[in-house]
Scaffold this motif. Structure first.
Motif, short mmCIF file in Angstrom:
data_model
loop_
_atom_site.label_atom_id
_atom_site.label_comp_id
_atom_site.label_asym_id
_atom_site.label_seq_id
_atom_site.Cartn_x
_atom_site.Cartn_y
_atom_site.Cartn_z
N LEU A 23 0.74 -1.10 -0.05
CA LEU A 23 0.04 -0.14 -0.02
C LEU A 23 0.99 1.25 0.16
O LEU A 23 1.68 1.24 0.86
N ALA A 24 0.88 2.13 -0.96
CA ALA A 24 1.62 3.42 -0.75
C ALA A 24 0.85 4.26 0.24
O ALA A 24 -0.32 4.40 0.35
N PRO A 25 1.62 5.28 0.40
CA PRO A 25 1.24 6.28 1.57
C PRO A 25 0.40 7.19 0.76
O PRO A 25 0.73 8.00 -0.41
N GLN A 47 -8.65 -3.07 6.52
CA GLN A 47 -9.32 -3.44 5.11
C GLN A 47 -8.18 -3.80 4.06
O GLN A 47 -8.36 -4.64 3.22
N ARG A 48 -7.10 -3.12 4.29
CA ARG A 48 -6.28 -3.34 3.09
C ARG A 48 -4.87 -3.95 3.49
O ARG A 48 -3.85 -3.96 2.78
N PRO A 321 -10.41 -2.28 -1.40
CA PRO A 321 -9.82 -2.96 -0.13
C PRO A 321 -9.18 -4.33 -0.42
O PRO A 321 -8.01 -4.60 0.19
N ASP A 322 -9.73 -4.98 -1.32
CA ASP A 322 -9.30 -6.43 -1.72
C ASP A 322 -8.62 -6.48 -3.01
O ASP A 322 -8.63 -7.43 -3.83
N ILE A 323 -7.94 -5.22 -3.49
CA ILE A 323 -7.24 -5.21 -4.47
C ILE A 323 -6.28 -6.58 -4.84
O ILE A 323 -6.24 -6.90 -6.14
N ASP A 351 -15.78 2.52 2.71
CA ASP A 351 -17.05 1.96 2.51
C ASP A 351 -16.87 1.47 0.88
O ASP A 351 -18.04 0.71 0.20
N TYR A 352 -15.86 1.38 0.41
CA TYR A 352 -15.62 0.96 -1.10
C TYR A 352 -15.88 -0.72 -0.61
O TYR A 352 -15.48 -1.11 0.04
#
Length: 358
Positions: A23-25, A47-48, A321-323, A351-352
């Motif tokens: 995850l990038a900042p 979530q990520r 979130p589930d990339i 909420d995505y």
């Protein structure tokens, strides 16, 4: 996209990664007014957590380091307690947490900081940027030039923030030396007009960045420290000169930082692949590379080319979130809602929707 390259495990510092994504900042401006992250922030990062390496948004190491409204800090006991909840959530979901330490320097406005003082910078030169404040957009003011004593205090602030991050349960920190903020301002000749040991030559302009990195590494261990750089990035009013000037500056800097044996070098890359290759050849540990505008099919390109070990994701991960699962399975992606990027609550933050399971 070479699928196999993304899904290979990798060791980064003390962290074992199951794949090459991270995850990038990304600044989201949803901290409490005192800079403490709340339960919503813990949920967002949790979530990520399947991304493995979760690098947080920029977190100020001091009141002077704050630039934007509602950004989080990591320098008070309340901040530490808030980040402990985030770390627990990420760890419970299988991820590792690196807190990005971001001192904005001159990219600030007194209305946005807890002490309402003039911003600080290497030199008294305004960034000439529009800054959003509670009363609307305002120009960034002329900052106060840091004295030698101020510089030493700021290094101590970074050291304290790094220790506080570890106390909060984070696995490490990333020093933000990119995107027009304080460390980048010291590197840039149009923002740094100093005539002392922190300005003028390539070596002198690099000094502050190296001293911050060394202090943080001494405090928490080099294998828990990453650093982000962005050669030629024109954000925040930065102009680093022509290609050869930029190459001279960053080849020196990266060569010196390489000797510290940090956990990783994170590059926000804007196109000089020859310079990127020289970093890859110089840097002894992991290299992370982010490029603007990558398509889904291009995520692994730098890994495939031997230029990077890990590919951090920004907006793809923000909206999905589930990339990781979506990339593994070829599932469609959610689109980012640009109106909810900064500030607010759950909308456009937690909420995505994840993939619907039968």
């Amino acid at each position: 996209m070479t699928t196999s390259s993304l899904w290979q495990p990798f060791t980064l510092g003390r962290v074992e990664l199951a794949h090459r994504l991270a995850l990038a900042p990304m600044t989201r401006s949803r901290a409490n007014p005192d800079g403490t992250p709340g339960p919503l922030t813990a949920r967002y990062y949790g979530q990520r957590a399947s991304l493995g390496l979760v690098i947080t948004e920029g977190v100020q190491p001091s009141a002077d380091g704050q630039g934007y409204l509602n950004t989080p800090g990591i320098y008070t006991p309340e901040h530490v307690a808030g980040w402990r909840e985030v770390a627990d959530e990420v760890h419970a979901s299988g991820g590792a947490l690196y807190i990005q330490l971001m001192h904005v320097g001159r990219v600030s406005h007194p209305d946005n900081t807890p002490h309402h003082r003039q911003p600080v910078a290497p030199s008294a030169i305004s960034a000439e940027q529009d800054m959003f404040t509670a009363t609307g957009p305002q120009k960034t003011p002329v900052p106060r030039e840091l004295s030698i004593d101020d510089i030493q205090t700021t290094i101590v602030d970074f050291r304290h923030a790094a220790a506080s991050a570890i106390a909060a349960g984070a696995d490490g920190v990333e020093i933000h030396g990119a995107n027009g903020y304080l460390l980048h301002q010291f590197l840039s000749p149009n923002a740094n007009h100093r005539t002392d040991s922190y300005g003028g030559s390539v070596e002198n302009r690099s000094r502050f960045v190296i001293e911050v990195a060394r202090a943080v590494a001494e405090e928490i261990g080099a294998d828990r420290v990453g650093i982000r750089l962005s050669p030629s990035m024109p954000l925040g009013g930065i102009d680093e000169g022509d290609t050869e000037q930029v190459r001279a500056q960053y080849r020196h800097l990266v060569g010196e930082l390489a000797g510290l044996n940090l956990a990783y070098l994170h590059l926000h890359h804007v196109g000089d692949d020859e310079l990127l290759r020289s970093f890859r050849d110089t840097w002894p540990t992991a290299v992370l590379v982010v490029r603007y505008g990558r398509s889904r099919e291009q995520i692994s390109d730098d890994i495939d080319a031997g230029l990077a070990d890990v590919a951090p994701l920004g907006r793809f991960a923000l909206a999905n979130p589930d990339i990781v699962e979506r990339l593994r399975t070829g599932a469609p992606l959610n689109e980012v809602d640009p109106t909810t990027l900064y500030g607010g609550g759950e909308a456009g933050y937690t909420d995505y929707p994840a993939l619907t399971r039968a």
